[in-house]
Design a protein around this motif. Structure first.
Motif, PDB file in Angstrom:
ATOM      1  N   GLN A  30       0.829  -1.209   0.000  1.00  0.00           N
ATOM      2  CA  GLN A  30       0.000   0.000   0.000  1.00  0.00           C
ATOM      3  C   GLN A  30       0.865   1.261   0.000  1.00  0.00           C
ATOM      4  O   GLN A  30       0.579   2.215  -0.712  1.00  0.00           O
ATOM      5  CB  GLN A  30      -0.945  -0.012   1.209  1.00  0.00           C
ATOM      6  CG  GLN A  30      -2.055  -1.032   1.049  1.00  0.00           C
ATOM      7  CD  GLN A  30      -2.993  -1.076   2.253  1.00  0.00           C
ATOM      8  OE1 GLN A  30      -2.978  -2.023   3.013  1.00  0.00           O
ATOM      9  NE2 GLN A  30      -3.811  -0.060   2.423  1.00  0.00           N
ATOM     10  N   ALA A  59       2.496   1.631  -3.490  1.00  0.00           N
ATOM     11  CA  ALA A  59       1.535   2.089  -4.488  1.00  0.00           C
ATOM     12  C   ALA A  59       1.241   3.574  -4.310  1.00  0.00           C
ATOM     13  O   ALA A  59       1.144   4.315  -5.291  1.00  0.00           O
ATOM     14  CB  ALA A  59       0.254   1.274  -4.381  1.00  0.00           C
ATOM     15  N   ALA A  60       1.158   4.009  -3.041  1.00  0.00           N
ATOM     16  CA  ALA A  60       0.870   5.427  -2.795  1.00  0.00           C
ATOM     17  C   ALA A  60       1.982   6.305  -3.351  1.00  0.00           C
ATOM     18  O   ALA A  60       1.725   7.335  -3.986  1.00  0.00           O
ATOM     19  CB  ALA A  60       0.691   5.659  -1.299  1.00  0.00           C
ATOM     20  N   ALA A 101       2.102   6.109  -7.247  1.00  0.00           N
ATOM     21  CA  ALA A 101       1.010   6.877  -7.849  1.00  0.00           C
ATOM     22  C   ALA A 101       1.335   8.368  -7.847  1.00  0.00           C
ATOM     23  O   ALA A 101       0.844   9.122  -8.681  1.00  0.00           O
ATOM     24  CB  ALA A 101      -0.285   6.618  -7.089  1.00  0.00           C
ATOM     25  N   ALA A 140      -1.958  -7.032  -4.902  1.00  0.00           N
ATOM     26  CA  ALA A 140      -2.141  -5.621  -5.258  1.00  0.00           C
ATOM     27  C   ALA A 140      -3.531  -5.412  -5.859  1.00  0.00           C
ATOM     28  O   ALA A 140      -4.209  -4.422  -5.560  1.00  0.00           O
ATOM     29  CB  ALA A 140      -1.055  -5.188  -6.233  1.00  0.00           C
ATOM     30  N   GLU A 141      -3.983  -6.367  -6.690  1.00  0.00           N
ATOM     31  CA  GLU A 141      -5.310  -6.234  -7.286  1.00  0.00           C
ATOM     32  C   GLU A 141      -6.396  -6.317  -6.226  1.00  0.00           C
ATOM     33  O   GLU A 141      -7.375  -5.581  -6.270  1.00  0.00           O
ATOM     34  CB  GLU A 141      -5.519  -7.309  -8.369  1.00  0.00           C
ATOM     35  CG  GLU A 141      -5.073  -6.807  -9.737  1.00  0.00           C
ATOM     36  CD  GLU A 141      -4.831  -7.904 -10.740  1.00  0.00           C
ATOM     37  OE1 GLU A 141      -5.379  -9.011 -10.553  1.00  0.00           O
ATOM     38  OE2 GLU A 141      -4.072  -7.661 -11.698  1.00  0.00           O
ATOM     39  N   LEU A 192      -5.065  -1.909  -6.075  1.00  0.00           N
ATOM     40  CA  LEU A 192      -3.880  -1.147  -6.490  1.00  0.00           C
ATOM     41  C   LEU A 192      -3.239  -1.763  -7.729  1.00  0.00           C
ATOM     42  O   LEU A 192      -2.057  -1.552  -7.994  1.00  0.00           O
ATOM     43  CB  LEU A 192      -2.854  -1.116  -5.343  1.00  0.00           C
ATOM     44  CG  LEU A 192      -3.367  -0.577  -4.003  1.00  0.00           C
ATOM     45  CD1 LEU A 192      -2.351  -0.823  -2.906  1.00  0.00           C
ATOM     46  CD2 LEU A 192      -3.672   0.906  -4.104  1.00  0.00           C
ATOM     47  N   HIS A 245      -3.238  -1.087 -10.716  1.00  0.00           N
ATOM     48  CA  HIS A 245      -2.726  -0.204 -11.763  1.00  0.00           C
ATOM     49  C   HIS A 245      -1.600   0.697 -11.289  1.00  0.00           C
ATOM     50  O   HIS A 245      -1.122   1.540 -12.034  1.00  0.00           O
ATOM     51  CB  HIS A 245      -3.863   0.636 -12.340  1.00  0.00           C
ATOM     52  CG  HIS A 245      -4.939  -0.209 -12.944  1.00  0.00           C
ATOM     53  ND1 HIS A 245      -4.737  -0.948 -14.085  1.00  0.00           N
ATOM     54  CD2 HIS A 245      -6.197  -0.484 -12.523  1.00  0.00           C
ATOM     55  CE1 HIS A 245      -5.837  -1.632 -14.360  1.00  0.00           C
ATOM     56  NE2 HIS A 245      -6.737  -1.377 -13.428  1.00  0.00           N
ATOM     57  N   ALA A 246      -1.168   0.526 -10.040  1.00  0.00           N
ATOM     58  CA  ALA A 246      -0.093   1.385  -9.528  1.00  0.00           C
ATOM     59  C   ALA A 246       1.217   1.042 -10.231  1.00  0.00           C
ATOM     60  O   ALA A 246       1.534  -0.131 -10.406  1.00  0.00           O
ATOM     61  CB  ALA A 246       0.056   1.190  -8.027  1.00  0.00           C
ATOM     62  N   ARG A 296     -10.121  -5.209   2.281  1.00  0.00           N
ATOM     63  CA  ARG A 296      -9.439  -4.453   1.230  1.00  0.00           C
ATOM     64  C   ARG A 296      -8.141  -3.862   1.765  1.00  0.00           C
ATOM     65  O   ARG A 296      -7.790  -2.724   1.482  1.00  0.00           O
ATOM     66  CB  ARG A 296     -10.356  -3.349   0.685  1.00  0.00           C
ATOM     67  CG  ARG A 296     -11.631  -3.931   0.113  1.00  0.00           C
ATOM     68  CD  ARG A 296     -12.088  -3.257  -1.131  1.00  0.00           C
ATOM     69  NE  ARG A 296     -11.006  -2.690  -1.933  1.00  0.00           N
ATOM     70  CZ  ARG A 296     -11.219  -2.053  -3.067  1.00  0.00           C
ATOM     71  NH1 ARG A 296     -12.425  -1.904  -3.511  1.00  0.00           N
ATOM     72  NH2 ARG A 296     -10.217  -1.554  -3.745  1.00  0.00           N
TER      73      ARG A 296
END
Ligand code: TYD
Ligand code: MG
Length: 468
Positions: free
Chosen positions: A111, A114-115, A118, A139-140, A144, A146-147, A274
């Motif tokens: 997480q 990905a943050a 992004a 991730a999916e 996330l 698409h990160a 999630r």
């Protein structure tokens, strides 16, 4: 060519012996000493053969002022994580994050990656445990997929460093986990202390030269089979532990060592379907579902770093059927329980020698503050007498061996948090009143507390105890 010799290394603390031992003399672990081939120290190869220089470079501290007034940090935007690191990852720093398997380390770091990705930063996630497909699946699941995080399934440190060195250096690199990494400069088997230490050294060197923040994941196992990450604790800049009770959804991130920030802050998360969700107001969460009107529970107004935190302390005191009564504690220091019990017996007039005693901090939190003494004492007396404590009262204060209740820091912050959550009174030591406020009368001795609770008990039909 370096001379090869046999060394025996404790896999949990890294102590080195020249012969096998059943018990490690340094950490006391049984069966943790394992034979490792090769040099005991991973400084072989190019670093060891380099001729030593006569002089190192020396800098003046004052001359460096201004250039690095504040350590450059990369905040992730996950407030609970940034709070623990002290405002974001410091460039070029190395963080070890430890925790039991399955607690959610990979989830949290995915997480965070990905943050940052992004936000346009280069982030690499190196998994030595899971295949790329598994990492992508997670991730999916977290939403996330698409990160733009760079993923790699790799365990060789030289390959990892070569890959990360291509192009602009990543802002953040996650190594999941350090126990799966191996370096060619060391001959020991992957997973041994020597390999873990050698790999960590290579990754730390990479972090310092490239300015990348590197996060090393380390599994903590009770048995000594897998090299404990303890051996790298002194090499890294920060050690963070991710803890929680598998039976609860709360997860607590706690800094144990931090060269660039505070060590008393905690981050609170909740594991959802999630991923990990931030818990900005943990008191509400820890008090949710509280049993009001039952004996043996007291609300403790605690502090975790700069943040007040209210939790429920539960006690059960019951006559024992055993020769030696049981004492069990979850979430608190057993030695402090023994001390509070001794003080209750000596100065509170209670007889607890023939009772089993259980103490639990609700919600899976672990409390280290001495200020919890008073709340624990109140819960114990309440359970013994069968008198429920008033539901709108919080407790805090340190109990001394003399039976005196001593003041603790941040009293106003604790009271403010309690008032915010609807509590109208507090049992606490004398409050001097910060910044010229009027002093609040408080409890001064443990005898006051037992009298107070005995008063509640005698006004009820089921009075079971007389204090003093
Ligand atoms: P993981 O991050 O793989 O743990 P670690 O890396 O510390 O070993 O987390 C594994 C657990 O988290 C697993 O038991 C399932 C749970 N989980 C959720 O409840 N929700 C989620 O969205 C995810 C990804 C995991
Ligand atoms: Mg994992």
């Amino acid at each position: 060519m370096a001379k090869h010799h046999q060394t025996f290394i404790c896999q949990s603390c890294g102590a080195v012996y020249n012969r096998w031992k059943g018990k490690c003399e340094a950490c006391g672990g049984w069966n943790t000493v394992v034979e490792e081939t090769g040099a005991a120290h991973p400084m072989v190869g190019p670093a060891a053969t380099r001729p030593s220089r006569a002089k190192g470079r020396v800098f003046k501290l004052e001359g460096l002022a201004g250039a690095t007034s504040e350590a450059p940090r990369t905040p992730t935007g996950i407030a609970e994580l940034d709070r623990v690191t002290g405002g974001g990852f410091v460039r070029g720093s190395v963080i070890l994050i430890g925790g039991d398997p399955g607690i959610g380390k990979s989830t949290l770091l995915m997480q965070a990656s990905a943050a940052l990705a992004a936000a346009g930063q280069r982030v690499a996630y190196i998994s030595g445990e899971e295949a790329i497909a598994q990492v992508r699946l997670r991730a999916e699941r977290l939403g996330l997929g698409h990160a733009p995080v760079e993923l790699a399934a790799e365990t060789n440190v030289e390959d990892i460093v070569a890959t990360l060195s291509q192009g602009r250096p990543p802002v953040l690199a996650i190594i999941d986990s350090i126990q799966t990494m191996w370096t060619e400069t060391v001959e020991s088997a992957p997973g041994t202390v020597t390999q873990v230490r050698g790999s960590a050294q290579a990754l730390i060197r990479f972090a310092k030269t490239q300015g990348t923040s590197v996060i090393l994941v380390g599994h903590v196992t009770k048995d000594g089979q897998i090299a404990g990450p303890r051996v790298v604790e002194h090499m890294v800049d920060a050690v963070v532990s991710f803890e929680g009770d598998p039976g609860h959804h709360f997860r607590i991130l706690r800094a144990m060592k931090n060269r660039f920030g505070p060590t008393d802050e905690i981050g609170v998360f909740e594991m959802t379907d999630r991923g990990l969700a931030e818990v900005p107001n943990p008191s509400e969460l820890f008090l949710a579902g509280r049993d009001q009107g039952t004996a043996g529970t007291a609300v403790f107004a605690g502090m975790e770093g700069t943040r007040p935190l209210l939790v429920e302390i539960q006690a059960l005191v019951a006559p024992t059927s055993l020769g030696t009564p049981r004492r069990a504690v979850v979430g608190w220091d057993p030695n402090r329980l023994s001390m509070v019990l001794a003080v209750l017996e000596a100065h509170g007039g209670l007889k607890l020698g023939m009772h089993d005693i259980y103490l639990n901090v609700a919600g899976g939190l672990r409390i280290t503050e001495p200020a919890a003494d008073l709340a624990a004492a109140a819960a114990l007396v309440s359970s013994l007498t069968g008198a429920p404590l008033p539901p709108d009262t919080v407790y805090f204060g340190e109990v001394g061996l003399s039976g005196a209740i001593r003041p603790v820091a941040h009293a106003q912050a604790r009271l403010k948090e309690a008032a915010k959550l609807g509590f109208s009174s507090a049992v606490a030591p004398n409050l001097r009143g910060e910044k010229g406020e009027r002093p609040l009368p408080g409890a001064s001795s443990i005898g006051h507390i037992t009298d107070l609770i005995a008063g509640i008990a005698t006004s009820r039909p089921r009075a079971a105890m007389r204090a003093r």
